[in-house]
Design a protein around this motif. Structure first.
Motif, PDB file in Angstrom:
ATOM      1  N   ILE A  54     -10.059 -65.633 -39.471  1.00  0.00           N
ATOM      2  CA  ILE A  54     -11.550 -65.730 -38.900  1.00  0.00           C
ATOM      3  C   ILE A  54     -12.271 -66.821 -39.710  1.00  0.00           C
ATOM      4  CG2 ILE A  54     -13.561 -64.347 -38.957  1.00  0.00           C
ATOM      5  CD1 ILE A  54     -11.695 -61.931 -39.160  1.00  0.00           C
ATOM      6  N   SER A  55     -13.200 -67.512 -39.221  1.00  0.00           N
ATOM      7  CA  SER A  55     -13.866 -68.341 -39.612  1.00  0.00           C
ATOM      8  C   SER A  55     -15.621 -67.858 -39.361  1.00  0.00           C
ATOM      9  CB  SER A  55     -13.902 -69.716 -39.162  1.00  0.00           C
ATOM     10  OG  SER A  55     -14.308 -69.884 -37.922  1.00  0.00           O
ATOM     11  N   LEU A  56     -16.373 -68.072 -40.341  1.00  0.00           N
ATOM     12  CA  LEU A  56     -17.878 -67.653 -40.420  1.00  0.00           C
ATOM     13  C   LEU A  56     -18.668 -68.845 -40.218  1.00  0.00           C
ATOM     14  CD1 LEU A  56     -19.960 -65.472 -40.633  1.00  0.00           C
ATOM     15  CD2 LEU A  56     -19.655 -65.655 -43.010  1.00  0.00           C
ATOM     16  N   ALA A  57     -19.836 -68.734 -39.252  1.00  0.00           N
ATOM     17  CA  ALA A  57     -20.709 -69.910 -39.292  1.00  0.00           C
ATOM     18  C   ALA A  57     -21.972 -69.261 -39.179  1.00  0.00           C
ATOM     19  CB  ALA A  57     -20.444 -70.966 -38.102  1.00  0.00           C
ATOM     20  N   ALA A  58     -23.009 -70.079 -39.623  1.00  0.00           N
ATOM     21  CA  ALA A  58     -24.439 -69.510 -39.407  1.00  0.00           C
ATOM     22  C   ALA A  58     -25.490 -70.555 -39.224  1.00  0.00           C
ATOM     23  CB  ALA A  58     -24.825 -68.955 -41.037  1.00  0.00           C
ATOM     24  N   ARG A  59     -26.603 -70.036 -38.844  1.00  0.00           N
ATOM     25  CA  ARG A  59     -27.431 -71.102 -38.637  1.00  0.00           C
ATOM     26  C   ARG A  59     -29.002 -70.326 -38.797  1.00  0.00           C
ATOM     27  NH1 ARG A  59     -27.562 -71.940 -32.076  1.00  0.00           N
ATOM     28  NH2 ARG A  59     -27.847 -69.950 -31.536  1.00  0.00           N
ATOM     29  N   SER A  60     -30.091 -71.252 -38.983  1.00  0.00           N
ATOM     30  CA  SER A  60     -31.364 -70.634 -39.375  1.00  0.00           C
ATOM     31  C   SER A  60     -32.299 -70.495 -38.192  1.00  0.00           C
ATOM     32  CB  SER A  60     -31.891 -71.499 -40.437  1.00  0.00           C
ATOM     33  OG  SER A  60     -32.273 -72.635 -39.969  1.00  0.00           O
ATOM     34  N   GLY A  61     -31.779 -70.525 -36.953  1.00  0.00           N
ATOM     35  CA  GLY A  61     -32.560 -70.490 -35.856  1.00  0.00           C
ATOM     36  C   GLY A  61     -31.917 -70.732 -34.677  1.00  0.00           C
ATOM     37  N   PRO A  62     -32.397 -70.383 -33.399  1.00  0.00           N
ATOM     38  CA  PRO A  62     -31.770 -70.681 -32.221  1.00  0.00           C
ATOM     39  C   PRO A  62     -31.450 -71.962 -31.894  1.00  0.00           C
ATOM     40  CG  PRO A  62     -33.951 -69.841 -31.847  1.00  0.00           C
ATOM     41  CD  PRO A  62     -33.613 -69.784 -33.316  1.00  0.00           C
ATOM     42  N   ASP A  63     -32.227 -72.913 -32.350  1.00  0.00           N
ATOM     43  CA  ASP A  63     -32.115 -74.398 -32.203  1.00  0.00           C
ATOM     44  C   ASP A  63     -31.500 -75.106 -33.262  1.00  0.00           C
ATOM     45  OD1 ASP A  63     -33.468 -73.931 -29.896  1.00  0.00           O
ATOM     46  OD2 ASP A  63     -35.246 -74.296 -30.520  1.00  0.00           O
ATOM     47  N   ALA A  64     -31.136 -74.545 -34.406  1.00  0.00           N
ATOM     48  CA  ALA A  64     -30.611 -74.936 -35.806  1.00  0.00           C
ATOM     49  C   ALA A  64     -28.980 -75.208 -35.384  1.00  0.00           C
ATOM     50  CB  ALA A  64     -30.636 -74.373 -36.950  1.00  0.00           C
ATOM     51  N   GLY A  65     -28.287 -76.219 -35.957  1.00  0.00           N
ATOM     52  CA  GLY A  65     -26.874 -76.537 -35.726  1.00  0.00           C
ATOM     53  C   GLY A  65     -26.271 -75.580 -36.717  1.00  0.00           C
ATOM     54  N   TRP A  66     -24.973 -75.214 -36.276  1.00  0.00           N
ATOM     55  CA  TRP A  66     -24.101 -74.252 -36.799  1.00  0.00           C
ATOM     56  C   TRP A  66     -23.500 -75.035 -38.184  1.00  0.00           C
ATOM     57  CZ3 TRP A  66     -24.210 -69.337 -35.865  1.00  0.00           C
ATOM     58  CH2 TRP A  66     -24.489 -68.791 -34.367  1.00  0.00           C
ATOM     59  N   THR A  67     -23.630 -74.175 -39.265  1.00  0.00           N
ATOM     60  CA  THR A  67     -22.825 -74.674 -40.541  1.00  0.00           C
ATOM     61  C   THR A  67     -21.604 -73.759 -40.565  1.00  0.00           C
ATOM     62  OG1 THR A  67     -24.858 -75.571 -41.312  1.00  0.00           O
ATOM     63  CG2 THR A  67     -22.955 -75.048 -42.746  1.00  0.00           C
ATOM     64  N   THR A  68     -20.416 -74.295 -40.887  1.00  0.00           N
ATOM     65  CA  THR A  68     -19.250 -73.219 -41.136  1.00  0.00           C
ATOM     66  C   THR A  68     -19.378 -73.125 -42.545  1.00  0.00           C
ATOM     67  OG1 THR A  68     -17.929 -74.326 -39.317  1.00  0.00           O
ATOM     68  CG2 THR A  68     -16.931 -73.076 -41.076  1.00  0.00           C
ATOM     69  N   LEU A  69     -19.387 -71.715 -42.999  1.00  0.00           N
ATOM     70  CA  LEU A  69     -19.369 -71.317 -44.283  1.00  0.00           C
ATOM     71  C   LEU A  69     -18.166 -71.125 -44.977  1.00  0.00           C
ATOM     72  CD1 LEU A  69     -22.436 -68.681 -43.872  1.00  0.00           C
ATOM     73  CD2 LEU A  69     -22.681 -70.975 -44.562  1.00  0.00           C
ATOM     74  N   GLY A  70     -16.961 -70.895 -44.057  1.00  0.00           N
ATOM     75  CA  GLY A  70     -15.790 -70.608 -44.993  1.00  0.00           C
ATOM     76  C   GLY A  70     -15.423 -69.301 -43.858  1.00  0.00           C
ATOM     77  N   GLY A  71     -13.902 -68.984 -44.352  1.00  0.00           N
ATOM     78  CA  GLY A  71     -13.002 -68.014 -43.533  1.00  0.00           C
ATOM     79  C   GLY A  71     -12.298 -67.208 -44.428  1.00  0.00           C
ATOM     80  N   SER A  72     -11.421 -66.406 -43.814  1.00  0.00           N
ATOM     81  CA  SER A  72     -10.531 -65.503 -44.333  1.00  0.00           C
ATOM     82  C   SER A  72      -9.542 -65.114 -43.214  1.00  0.00           C
ATOM     83  CB  SER A  72     -11.112 -64.408 -45.084  1.00  0.00           C
ATOM     84  OG  SER A  72     -10.221 -63.601 -45.903  1.00  0.00           O
ATOM     85  N   ALA A  73      -8.776 -63.966 -43.561  1.00  0.00           N
ATOM     86  CA  ALA A  73      -7.959 -63.658 -42.471  1.00  0.00           C
ATOM     87  C   ALA A  73      -8.290 -61.793 -42.896  1.00  0.00           C
ATOM     88  CB  ALA A  73      -6.479 -63.726 -42.802  1.00  0.00           C
ATOM     89  N   THR A  74      -7.632 -61.170 -41.759  1.00  0.00           N
ATOM     90  CA  THR A  74      -7.736 -59.742 -41.951  1.00  0.00           C
ATOM     91  C   THR A  74      -6.456 -59.128 -42.873  1.00  0.00           C
ATOM     92  OG1 THR A  74      -6.409 -59.656 -39.910  1.00  0.00           O
ATOM     93  CG2 THR A  74      -8.870 -59.361 -39.700  1.00  0.00           C
ATOM     94  N   ASP A  75      -6.697 -58.101 -43.437  1.00  0.00           N
ATOM     95  CA  ASP A  75      -5.783 -57.490 -44.220  1.00  0.00           C
ATOM     96  C   ASP A  75      -4.826 -56.696 -43.472  1.00  0.00           C
ATOM     97  OD1 ASP A  75      -7.131 -55.278 -43.832  1.00  0.00           O
ATOM     98  OD2 ASP A  75      -8.061 -55.219 -46.042  1.00  0.00           O
ATOM     99  N   ALA A  76      -4.084 -55.600 -44.214  1.00  0.00           N
ATOM    100  CA  ALA A  76      -3.140 -54.739 -43.324  1.00  0.00           C
ATOM    101  C   ALA A  76      -3.967 -53.842 -42.561  1.00  0.00           C
ATOM    102  CB  ALA A  76      -2.322 -54.228 -44.415  1.00  0.00           C
ATOM    103  N   ASP A  77      -5.008 -53.467 -42.957  1.00  0.00           N
ATOM    104  CA  ASP A  77      -6.006 -52.503 -42.424  1.00  0.00           C
ATOM    105  C   ASP A  77      -6.935 -53.213 -41.156  1.00  0.00           C
ATOM    106  OD1 ASP A  77      -6.826 -49.695 -41.832  1.00  0.00           O
ATOM    107  OD2 ASP A  77      -8.431 -50.390 -43.205  1.00  0.00           O
ATOM    108  N   GLY A  78      -6.431 -54.292 -40.803  1.00  0.00           N
ATOM    109  CA  GLY A  78      -7.182 -55.165 -39.968  1.00  0.00           C
ATOM    110  C   GLY A  78      -8.635 -55.503 -40.327  1.00  0.00           C
ATOM    111  N   ARG A  79      -8.968 -55.549 -41.646  1.00  0.00           N
ATOM    112  CA  ARG A  79     -10.296 -55.572 -42.111  1.00  0.00           C
ATOM    113  C   ARG A  79     -10.478 -56.870 -42.715  1.00  0.00           C
ATOM    114  NH1 ARG A  79     -13.156 -50.929 -41.570  1.00  0.00           N
ATOM    115  NH2 ARG A  79     -11.821 -49.015 -41.505  1.00  0.00           N
ATOM    116  N   CYS A  80     -11.648 -57.773 -42.674  1.00  0.00           N
ATOM    117  CA  CYS A  80     -11.719 -58.860 -43.408  1.00  0.00           C
ATOM    118  C   CYS A  80     -13.065 -58.616 -44.274  1.00  0.00           C
ATOM    119  CB  CYS A  80     -12.120 -59.945 -42.400  1.00  0.00           C
ATOM    120  SG  CYS A  80     -12.074 -61.618 -43.200  1.00  0.00           S
ATOM    121  N   LYS A  81     -12.745 -58.352 -45.625  1.00  0.00           N
ATOM    122  CA  LYS A  81     -13.860 -57.916 -46.439  1.00  0.00           C
ATOM    123  C   LYS A  81     -14.314 -59.093 -47.251  1.00  0.00           C
ATOM    124  CE  LYS A  81     -11.861 -53.554 -46.762  1.00  0.00           C
ATOM    125  NZ  LYS A  81     -10.879 -52.674 -47.819  1.00  0.00           N
TER     126      LYS A  81
END
Length: 95
Positions: A27-54
């Motif tokens: 999973i990768s996480l991206a964020a932006r500061s408004g509807p017209d702002a560009g996306w910035t990738t913040l990083g990512g991870s992977a789900t654990d044995a329980d299917g959760r990404c904490k």
């Protein structure tokens, strides 16, 4: 008086085709500061044995939109391959 809060994102994935949590989905996480702002990738991870990404990265101050990208194709290819190997092994086993 303003109260500072730290926003975070987590997710949980269930594979309903097999009735179990989906382990190892990247999973990768991206964020932006408004509807017209560009996306910035913040990083990512992977789900654990329980299917959760904490452990996804914290959101920067001013974030108003987040996007999670799930790499499910690799998960299904890996699980289809494992399921096929298991089925072949069961067919080859003496009765």
């Amino acid at each position: 008086m303003s109260t500072a809060t730290t926003a975070s994102v987590s997710t949980h994935i269930l594979d309903t085709s097999i009735g179990r949590p989906a382990e190892g989905v990247a999973i990768s996480l991206a964020a932006r500061s408004g509807p017209d702002a560009g996306w910035t990738t913040l990083g990512g991870s992977a789900t654990d044995a329980d299917g959760r990404c904490k452990d996804l990265p914290a959101l920067p101050e001013g974030t108003t939109h987040v996007r999670l990208d799930f790499q499910v194709e690799a998960y299904f290819v890996r699980n289809d391959s494992a399921d096929n190997q298991q089925a072949e092994a069961q067919q080859d086993a003496p009765a």
